[in-house]
Design a protein around this motif. Structure first.
Motif: not given
Length: 83
Positions: A20, A27-29
């Motif tokens: 991430c 958060e970004q995945y």
């Protein structure tokens, strides 16, 4: 992904083990290939990395077009703007 290092740049934190990006607690995945491309570019930031090299290293023995690299780079740009 073998990278165990956490990268910090441009107000972002990239944690390959967690898969991430983080900025200000959010958060970004990204997709796995996007993360692999970004980590590869960070690990080789001291030199020019070609599309052909990325394809050889990230998509090992898989038939892909240069569009795969383009789409990953686009997602990296979008992700940076959205995180």
């Amino acid at each position: 992904m073998a990278a165990t290092r956490v990268y910090r740049f441009a107000g972002l934190e990239l944690d390959p083990r967690q898969g991430c990006f983080r900025r200000e607690g959010r958060e970004q995945y990204p997709r796995s290939k996007v993360l692999q491309v970004l980590v590869y570019l960070l690990e080789h930031r001291d030199r020019l990395v070609t599309k052909e090299e990325l394809i050889d290293q990230i998509w090992k023995r898989t038939a892909v077009t240069e569009d795969a690299v383009f789409h990953c780079m686009t997602e990296i740009q979008i992700g940076r703007a959205n995180v």
